[in-house]
Design an enzyme around this catalytic site. Structure first.
Site, mmCIF file in Angstrom:
data_model
loop_
_atom_site.group_PDB
_atom_site.id
_atom_site.type_symbol
_atom_site.label_atom_id
_atom_site.label_comp_id
_atom_site.label_asym_id
_atom_site.label_seq_id
_atom_site.Cartn_x
_atom_site.Cartn_y
_atom_site.Cartn_z
ATOM 1 N N ASN A 9 -3.512 -6.362 -15.876
ATOM 2 C CA ASN A 9 -4.225 -7.259 -14.965
ATOM 3 C C ASN A 9 -5.135 -8.161 -15.801
ATOM 4 O O ASN A 9 -6.174 -7.706 -16.286
ATOM 5 C CB ASN A 9 -5.038 -6.396 -13.978
ATOM 6 C CG ASN A 9 -5.915 -7.235 -13.065
ATOM 7 O OD1 ASN A 9 -5.814 -8.455 -13.021
ATOM 8 N ND2 ASN A 9 -6.792 -6.568 -12.319
ATOM 9 N N TRP A 10 -4.709 -9.407 -15.946
ATOM 10 C CA TRP A 10 -5.494 -10.327 -16.788
ATOM 11 C C TRP A 10 -6.762 -10.810 -16.093
ATOM 12 O O TRP A 10 -7.586 -11.478 -16.711
ATOM 13 C CB TRP A 10 -4.647 -11.555 -17.164
ATOM 14 C CG TRP A 10 -3.477 -11.274 -18.056
ATOM 15 C CD1 TRP A 10 -3.055 -10.044 -18.522
ATOM 16 C CD2 TRP A 10 -2.562 -12.244 -18.607
ATOM 17 N NE1 TRP A 10 -1.942 -10.202 -19.309
ATOM 18 C CE2 TRP A 10 -1.618 -11.540 -19.387
ATOM 19 C CE3 TRP A 10 -2.452 -13.636 -18.509
ATOM 20 C CZ2 TRP A 10 -0.587 -12.177 -20.070
ATOM 21 C CZ3 TRP A 10 -1.421 -14.281 -19.182
ATOM 22 C CH2 TRP A 10 -0.500 -13.549 -19.956
ATOM 23 N N LYS A 11 -6.879 -10.513 -14.811
ATOM 24 C CA LYS A 11 -8.035 -10.974 -14.012
ATOM 25 C C LYS A 11 -8.195 -12.489 -14.153
ATOM 26 O O LYS A 11 -7.201 -13.203 -14.274
ATOM 27 C CB LYS A 11 -9.294 -10.202 -14.400
ATOM 28 C CG LYS A 11 -9.062 -8.683 -14.378
ATOM 29 C CD LYS A 11 -10.311 -7.888 -14.437
ATOM 30 C CE LYS A 11 -9.959 -6.412 -14.469
ATOM 31 N NZ LYS A 11 -11.109 -5.553 -14.356
ATOM 32 N N HIS A 93 -7.581 -3.913 -5.278
ATOM 33 C CA HIS A 93 -8.366 -3.722 -6.504
ATOM 34 C C HIS A 93 -9.844 -3.635 -6.136
ATOM 35 O O HIS A 93 -10.319 -4.330 -5.237
ATOM 36 C CB HIS A 93 -8.123 -4.876 -7.480
ATOM 37 C CG HIS A 93 -8.693 -4.611 -8.834
ATOM 38 N ND1 HIS A 93 -10.034 -4.774 -9.108
ATOM 39 C CD2 HIS A 93 -8.124 -4.142 -9.970
ATOM 40 C CE1 HIS A 93 -10.249 -4.435 -10.372
ATOM 41 N NE2 HIS A 93 -9.108 -4.049 -10.918
ATOM 42 N N GLU A 95 -12.413 -4.817 -7.437
ATOM 43 C CA GLU A 95 -13.172 -6.084 -7.487
ATOM 44 C C GLU A 95 -12.936 -6.898 -6.214
ATOM 45 O O GLU A 95 -13.840 -7.586 -5.729
ATOM 46 C CB GLU A 95 -12.776 -6.877 -8.749
ATOM 47 C CG GLU A 95 -13.418 -6.256 -9.983
ATOM 48 C CD GLU A 95 -12.633 -6.429 -11.266
ATOM 49 O OE1 GLU A 95 -11.779 -7.322 -11.367
ATOM 50 O OE2 GLU A 95 -12.896 -5.635 -12.198
ATOM 51 N N GLU A 158 -7.874 4.256 -9.627
ATOM 52 C CA GLU A 158 -8.830 3.523 -10.456
ATOM 53 C C GLU A 158 -10.250 3.855 -10.013
ATOM 54 O O GLU A 158 -10.801 3.184 -9.116
ATOM 55 C CB GLU A 158 -8.601 2.017 -10.299
ATOM 56 C CG GLU A 158 -7.264 1.537 -10.791
ATOM 57 C CD GLU A 158 -7.374 0.143 -11.385
ATOM 58 O OE1 GLU A 158 -7.040 -0.012 -12.553
ATOM 59 O OE2 GLU A 158 -7.831 -0.780 -10.688
ATOM 60 N N GLY A 164 -13.789 -1.209 -16.669
ATOM 61 C CA GLY A 164 -14.521 -2.121 -17.545
ATOM 62 C C GLY A 164 -15.785 -1.539 -18.144
ATOM 63 O O GLY A 164 -16.593 -2.275 -18.700
ATOM 64 N N SER A 202 -10.727 1.634 -18.077
ATOM 65 C CA SER A 202 -11.078 1.768 -19.502
ATOM 66 C C SER A 202 -9.989 2.456 -20.325
ATOM 67 O O SER A 202 -10.280 3.217 -21.241
ATOM 68 C CB SER A 202 -12.426 2.479 -19.660
ATOM 69 O OG SER A 202 -13.449 1.687 -19.097
ATOM 70 N N GLY A 223 -6.858 -3.365 -17.541
ATOM 71 C CA GLY A 223 -7.595 -4.628 -17.496
ATOM 72 C C GLY A 223 -7.806 -5.178 -18.888
ATOM 73 O O GLY A 223 -6.943 -5.837 -19.473
ATOM 74 N N GLY A 224 -8.958 -4.888 -19.480
ATOM 75 C CA GLY A 224 -9.369 -5.471 -20.755
ATOM 76 C C GLY A 224 -8.315 -5.437 -21.851
ATOM 77 O O GLY A 224 -8.044 -6.452 -22.504
HETATM 78 C C1 PEP Z 1 -8.827 -2.844 -13.868
HETATM 79 O O1 PEP Z 1 -9.554 -3.797 -13.643
HETATM 80 O O2 PEP Z 1 -7.916 -2.538 -13.086
HETATM 81 C C2 PEP Z 1 -9.070 -2.072 -15.061
HETATM 82 C C3 PEP Z 1 -8.530 -0.900 -15.138
HETATM 83 O O3 PEP Z 1 -9.889 -2.637 -16.008
HETATM 84 P P1 PEP Z 1 -10.242 -2.015 -17.445
HETATM 85 O O4 PEP Z 1 -8.942 -1.542 -18.048
HETATM 86 O O5 PEP Z 1 -10.826 -3.169 -18.196
HETATM 87 O O6 PEP Z 1 -11.193 -0.917 -17.208
#
Ligand code: PEP
Length: 244
Positions: A9-11, A93, A95, A158, A164, A202, A223-224
């Site tokens: 997920n590049w957000k 998600h 967010e 999640e 994050g 994470s 994510g990241g």
């Molecule tokens: C996410 O936003 O779905 C996520 C898992 O982010 P991160 O890997 O950065 O924690």
């Protein structure tokens, strides 16, 4: 056996040229793996990314969707507009839930719209810090799947506190929540053994092997680290190794 999935997920990240460079690097580094790789760029790069992945076995996904087919919904994108552009859609998600008001009922509408259009929802669920994980996850899965008949689906656990933050869940704990999710899938009429359940929060190449070693965790929603082609490709490789 369920095929492992690693979804990135590049957000709201990447310029046009960064998106192009990133997807081509991912294609080069991760194309050979038997893992299902799903790249979820911002909407504006979805077509570019889909084209860049043509001829590979990698898939694309949207980060969200609206449930109506068309109309006066400024700023929204319909499932009908995504058909042919991507195969997956992230729905629910944290967010979206936290910043944009997506309630469990809204998530349910989005799930139903995706399934109706032949898109595969990646249904994200998870508790916030201080919440009771089992209670929240059971409620989120039940509500999201109320009123739909079984269709292809991916679930992602999640925990909000892990997204994050650099503070991933303990793999055995995520495994236990994955069994709770499978129980709710069963109650909702799905065959729980056919639905991939991912872990997200994470994830990185150091901790991911611990997650994919769990019997009920079939990969990751990332994510990241999905913005780093080498690390992302390492996750793809780790998911394949764990499964085969
Ligand atoms: C996410 O936003 O779905 C996520 C898992 O982010 P991160 O890997 O950065 O924690």
């Amino acid at each position: 056996m369920r095929r492992p999935i690693v979804a990135g997920n590049w957000k709201m990240n990447t310029t046009r040229s960064e998106a192009e460079e990133l997807v081509l690097a991912i294609r080069t580094l991760a194309a050979a793996a038997p893992t299902e790789v799903v790249v979820c760029p911002p909407y504006v790069w979805l077509e570019l990314v889909s084209r860049a992945l043509e001829g590979s076995n990698m898939k694309t996904g949207a980060q969200d969707v609206y449930w109506e087919d068309s109309g006066a919904f400024t700023g929204q994108v319909a499932v009908t507009q995504l058909v042919g552009m991507c195969e997956y859609v992230i729905v629910g998600h944290s967010e979206r839930r936290r910043l944009f008001g997506d309630t469990d009922e809204i998530v349910a509408r989005k799930v139903a719209a995706c399934m109706g259009a032949g898109l595969i929802p990646i249904l994200a669920v998870g508790e916030d810090a201080g919440d009771h994980a089992e209670e929240v996850v059971r409620r989120q899965v039940t509500t999201a799947l109320a009123g739909v008949t079984p269709h292809p689906l991916v679930a992602a656990y999640e925990p909000v506190w892990a997204i994050g933050t650099g503070d991933a869940a303990i793999p055995e704990y995520a495994q236990w929540v994955a069994t709770v999710i499978r129980d709710e899938l069963r109650i909702a009429g799905f065959d729980p053994q056919t639905v991939p359940v991912l872990y997200g929060g994470s994830v990185n190449p150091e901790n991911f092997p611990g997650f994919v070693a769990q019997p009920d965790i079939d990969g990751g929603l990332v994510g990241g680290v999905s913005l780093d082609a080498r690390k992302f490709a390492t996750l793809v490789e780790q998911a394949s190794t764990a499964a085969y």
